[in-house]
Design a protein around this motif. Structure first.
Motif, PDB file in Angstrom:
ATOM      1  N   LEU B 183      62.656 -71.116  -8.504  1.00  0.00           N
ATOM      2  CA  LEU B 183      63.710 -69.610  -9.456  1.00  0.00           C
ATOM      3  C   LEU B 183      63.170 -69.351  -9.712  1.00  0.00           C
ATOM      4  O   LEU B 183      62.224 -68.771 -10.853  1.00  0.00           O
ATOM      5  N   MET B 184      62.544 -68.537  -8.310  1.00  0.00           N
ATOM      6  CA  MET B 184      61.259 -67.484  -8.693  1.00  0.00           C
ATOM      7  C   MET B 184      61.427 -65.964  -9.332  1.00  0.00           C
ATOM      8  O   MET B 184      62.690 -65.566  -8.418  1.00  0.00           O
ATOM      9  N   LEU B 185      61.608 -65.327 -10.198  1.00  0.00           N
ATOM     10  CA  LEU B 185      62.620 -64.636 -11.118  1.00  0.00           C
ATOM     11  C   LEU B 185      61.290 -63.125 -10.847  1.00  0.00           C
ATOM     12  O   LEU B 185      60.203 -63.323 -11.232  1.00  0.00           O
ATOM     13  N   ARG B 186      61.719 -62.202 -10.203  1.00  0.00           N
ATOM     14  CA  ARG B 186      60.598 -60.300  -9.840  1.00  0.00           C
ATOM     15  C   ARG B 186      61.794 -60.360 -11.145  1.00  0.00           C
ATOM     16  O   ARG B 186      62.395 -59.293 -10.815  1.00  0.00           O
ATOM     17  N   LEU B 187      60.350 -59.607 -11.770  1.00  0.00           N
ATOM     18  CA  LEU B 187      59.961 -58.507 -12.944  1.00  0.00           C
ATOM     19  C   LEU B 187      59.525 -57.777 -12.945  1.00  0.00           C
ATOM     20  O   LEU B 187      58.330 -57.881 -13.726  1.00  0.00           O
ATOM     21  N   GLY B 188      60.249 -56.444 -12.962  1.00  0.00           N
ATOM     22  CA  GLY B 188      58.768 -55.162 -13.292  1.00  0.00           C
ATOM     23  C   GLY B 188      57.240 -55.591 -12.294  1.00  0.00           C
ATOM     24  O   GLY B 188      55.819 -55.278 -13.271  1.00  0.00           O
ATOM     25  N   GLY B 189      57.615 -55.615 -11.028  1.00  0.00           N
ATOM     26  CA  GLY B 189      56.357 -55.908 -10.407  1.00  0.00           C
ATOM     27  C   GLY B 189      55.488 -57.550 -10.284  1.00  0.00           C
ATOM     28  O   GLY B 189      54.595 -57.668  -9.568  1.00  0.00           O
ATOM     29  N   TYR B 190      56.091 -58.297 -11.534  1.00  0.00           N
ATOM     30  CA  TYR B 190      55.516 -59.782 -12.032  1.00  0.00           C
ATOM     31  C   TYR B 190      56.399 -60.846 -11.359  1.00  0.00           C
ATOM     32  O   TYR B 190      57.801 -60.646 -11.003  1.00  0.00           O
ATOM     33  N   ALA B 191      55.397 -61.931  -9.979  1.00  0.00           N
ATOM     34  CA  ALA B 191      56.449 -62.249  -9.730  1.00  0.00           C
ATOM     35  C   ALA B 191      56.555 -63.730 -11.488  1.00  0.00           C
ATOM     36  O   ALA B 191      55.104 -64.787 -11.614  1.00  0.00           O
ATOM     37  N   LEU B 192      57.547 -64.387 -11.655  1.00  0.00           N
ATOM     38  CA  LEU B 192      57.664 -65.622 -12.849  1.00  0.00           C
ATOM     39  C   LEU B 192      58.556 -66.783 -12.594  1.00  0.00           C
ATOM     40  O   LEU B 192      59.341 -66.742 -11.444  1.00  0.00           O
ATOM     41  N   PRO B 193      57.534 -67.060 -12.210  1.00  0.00           N
ATOM     42  CA  PRO B 193      57.808 -68.950 -11.463  1.00  0.00           C
ATOM     43  C   PRO B 193      58.442 -69.730 -12.539  1.00  0.00           C
ATOM     44  O   PRO B 193      58.528 -70.262 -13.327  1.00  0.00           O
TER      45      PRO B 193
END
Lengths: 161, 373
Positions: B183-193
Motif C-alpha cells: 500500500l504505497m501512498l504517494r503524497l506531495g512528492g513523498y512515498a509512504l509505505p
C-alpha cells in the motif's frame, strides 16, 4: 509446591484451544506456502526437438494480463509467477483470434518450460519441468570474518584476500 | 531555587535527547542535504526500524531493562526468511510464511532467554547480551554446517559452493519491499509505505491494550518491585518469561520487516547490531532502563536516523571523507548506550541519597515528639 488441580472441564477446553491453535498454525503455513510459492517459467519459442512444432514468428504472449512478450523463433523469455493457477494469452501474427488457456503449475516445481509452439499446436507436454544441467556454482565465500560494528545500512564488505 | 532545581532535573533527565538534538541540528546544514530528502529517508527508516524498537518496551515495563536478548528473535526471523527463500515463497505471503516459521523458534528462544534471565536477576542486560553471543554460535553452527548437510536445502542458489552452509549474503528479491509496496501512498512528492505503518500502528495499539490487561498490570507490578509483587501473588518468574517471549517474537517480526525493506541479508551478521541500534534508538528517544513509552520509540528512531543520514555527508563535506561520518555513527551507537547507562546509574544513586536524606529529616522531626511523649 503441590500442583494445583485443574478442573477437568477447563483442562479439556484448554487442550481444545491449544489443538485449535496448532491446526490454525499448520493451516496458515500451508496457505501461505501455496499462495506465495514462486515459479520461474521460461516462455520458449523454439522448435520442438522432433520437429512436430516450429517456432512462431511474432507471437505476443501475455501471462495474467501482464505486458505481452513479443517472441520470434528461437526466443526464450523468463517470467516469475506466484501461485499455481495462471492464464496465458497468445496472439498470433496471422490475425486469428487469440488462444487463451489456463495453466496449472505443479506446486513442487520451481522452474518450468512453456513451449509456445507446442501449446499452439495443441500438443501434449507443452509445460514441462526445466532442470538446469551445468548449474554454475557461486564462488566460495568466507564467512564469519566480518565482526565489525557497522550500521545495518553499511554495505557488506568482503575482506581483501 | 526550585526553578533552578527543576531545570537541572529536566536537563539531566533529557540529557541524551538534548545532546542528540543539538548534534543533529548542527550536522544538517553541513551535510548539504535537502529537507525533502531527509524527510523521505525518515519515512522509510521509520517503517524499517520502528517495529524492532517497539519490541523493547515490554521487558522495560517488566523491570528487565533493555532486552539485548532480542538478537535471538532477530535470528529466528532470519531463519524464517532463509526457509522462505529456500521454498521460493515470495511476496507478502513469503513474509507471512517466514514470520510463521520464525514464531515457534522465537518463542523457544524467548523461553530460554527468560529462564536464563530469571537466574540472573538484576544483571539482565549483560546476561542477555552474553546469551545473544552464545545463541549466535548455535545459529552459525546450524546455518554454516547443518543446512544442506543435515537439513535439506532445495535451492542451490542459497548454498555455498561446497554443498552445505548458506551463502554469506542472501538476495531477498522474492520478498523485497513487498510489505512496503503493498500500500504505497504517494503524497506531495513523498512515498509512504502505508501497510508497514498500519502494522506498526497495530503493534502500538497492542502495547497500549496489553498494558491494561491483567498480565500487563502484573508486569508493571513486577517491574516496580519483585518482592512486593511476589507477596501479592503475582507469579514473578512466569511474568518475566512472558515479557521476554513477547519481546523476542516481536523482534523476529521486526527483523523480517527490516530485512524486507533492505532487500538483502548478511546471513551471518545481519542480527549482530539489531539490539544495539534498537537500544540506542529507544535511549535517544528519552527512555531509560526503567521507563519507556511509545513516543520514546518514535522520537528515538527519528533522531538517531536523521543523524545516521546526515553524518556521512557532513563528514564528507567537512573533512573530505565519508568514513568519518560512518565512524561517527558507530561511535554514537556505543556512546549513547554508555551515556544513558551512566546517567541512569548516577540518577538512581542521587535519588537514593535524596530518599535517605528525606527519611533522616522525617525521623529528626519526629524525634522531639516522641521524646515529649
Amino acid at each position: 509446591m503441590s500442583e494445583k488441580k485443574v478442573d477437568p472441564k477447563i483442562a479439556a477446553r484448554r487442550l481444545l484451544v491449544r489443538g485449535g491453535l496448532v491446526v490454525a498454525y499448520v493451516f496458515l503455513v500451508g496457505l501461505f506456502f501455496v499462495t506465495g510459492k514462486g515459479h520461474t517459467v521460461l516462455v520458449d519459442n523454439k522448435d520442438a526437438a522432433d520437429g512436430s512444432a516450429v517456432g512462431i514468428n511474432g507471437a505476443l504472449v501475455s501471462i495474467d494480463g501482464r505486458e505481452a512478450l513479443e517472441q520470434y523463433p528461437g526466443d526464450r523469455d523468463i517470467v516469475l509467477l506466484k501461485g499455481q493457477r495462471h492464464r496465458v494469452r497468445i496472439q498470433l501474427p496471422s490475425g486469428e483470434p487469440p488462444i487463451e488457456m489456463s495453466l496449472a503449475l505443479p506446486l513442487n516445481t520451481d522452474m518450468l518450460l512453456l513451449s509456445i509452439p507446442k501449446l499452439v499446436a495443441k500438443q501434449a507436454g507443452y509445460l514441462e519441468e526445466f532442470v538446469q544441467r551445468d548449474q554454475p556454482r557461486p564462488a566460495d565465500e568466507k564467512v564469519g570474518d566480518n565482526n565489525a560494528f557497522t550500521s545495518p545500512d553499511a554495505p557488506v564488505t568482503t575482506p581483501a584476500p | 531555587m526550585s526553578g533552578k532545581k527543576s531545570l537541572g532535573r529536566f536537563l539531566t533527565e533529557n540529557a541524551v535527547v538534548i545532546l542528540f538534538l543539538l548534534i543533529t541540528i548542527a550536522a544538517i546544514p553541513s551535510s548539504g542535504l535537502s529537507i525533502q530528502y531527509i524527510l523521505q529517508e525518515m519515512i522509510t527508516r521509520l517503517g524499517r526500524n520502528t517495529f524492532l524498537v517497539l519490541a523493547l518496551i515490554l521487558p522495560i515495563y517488566a523491570g528487565m531493562g533493555l532486552n539485548f536478548g532480542m538478537t535471538l528473535g532477530a535470528m529466528s526471523g532470519q531463519l524464517g526468511l532463509i526457509l522462505a527463500i529456500n521454498f521460493n515463497v515470495g511476496g507478502v505471503e513469503g513474509l507471512a510464511f517466514a514470520a510463521l516459521l520464525g514464531t515457534p523458534v522465537s518463542v523457544l528462544m524467548g523461553y530460554i532467554c527468560g529462564s536464563v534471565l530469571n537466574k540472573a536477576k538484576g544483571r539482565e542486560m549483560v546476561t542477555g547480551y552474553m546469551l545473544a553471543f552464545f545463541i549466535n554460535g548455535i545459529y552459525q553452527l546450524v546455518i554454516l554446517y547443518m543446512m544442506g548437510a543435515i537439513f535439506p536445502i532445495r535451492s542451490p542458489a542459497i548454498l555455498l559452493s561446497r554443498g552445505y552452509g548458506i551463502r554469506n549474503t542472501l538476495n531477498l528479491e522474492g520478498v523485497r519491499q513487498s510489505l512496503d509496496n503493498l500500500l504505497m501512498l504517494r503524497l506531495g512528492g513523498y512515498a509512504l509505505p502505508l501497510a508497514t505503518f498500519i502494522v506498526i500502528a497495530v503493534l502500538c495499539a497492542f502495547v497500549i491494550w496489553f498494558k491494561k490487561t491483567k498480565l500487563g498490570q502484573d508486569m508493571r507490578a513486577v517491574g516496580h518491585d519483585m518482592t512486593v509483587a511476589e507477596s501479592a501473588g503475582v507469579p514473578v518468574d512466569r511474568t518475566r518469561i512472558i515479557a521476554i517471549i513477547i519481546s523476542t517474537v516481536l523482534a523476529c517480526y521486526g527483523q523480517i520487516i527490516f530485512l524486507q525493506n533492505m532487500g538483502n541479508m548478511a546471513t551471518y551478521n545481519a542480527h549482530d547490531q539489531t539490539s544495539f541500534f534498537a537500544v540506542a534508538a529507544i535511549l535517544v528517544g528519552g527512555a531509560s532502563v526503567k521507563k519507556a513509552s511509545i513516543p520514546n520509540v518514535f522520537i528515538g528512531v527519528i533522531l538517531l536516523h536523521v543523524l545516521f543520514v546526515v553524518t556521512p555527508r557532513a563528514g564528507q563535506n567537512l573533512f573530505g571523507s565519508a568514513m568519518i561520518g560512518e565512524y561517527f555513527r558507530q561511535f554514537i551507537g556505543y556512546g549513547v548506550i554508555a551515556l544513558s547507562l551512566v546517567l541512569y546509574a548516577w540518577r538512581a544513586r542521587k535519588d537514593a541519597l535524596r530518599a535517605r536524606e528525606g527519611l533522616r529529616r522525617a525521623s529528626i522531626a519526629a524525634a522531639p515528639e516522641g521524646a515529649a511523649k
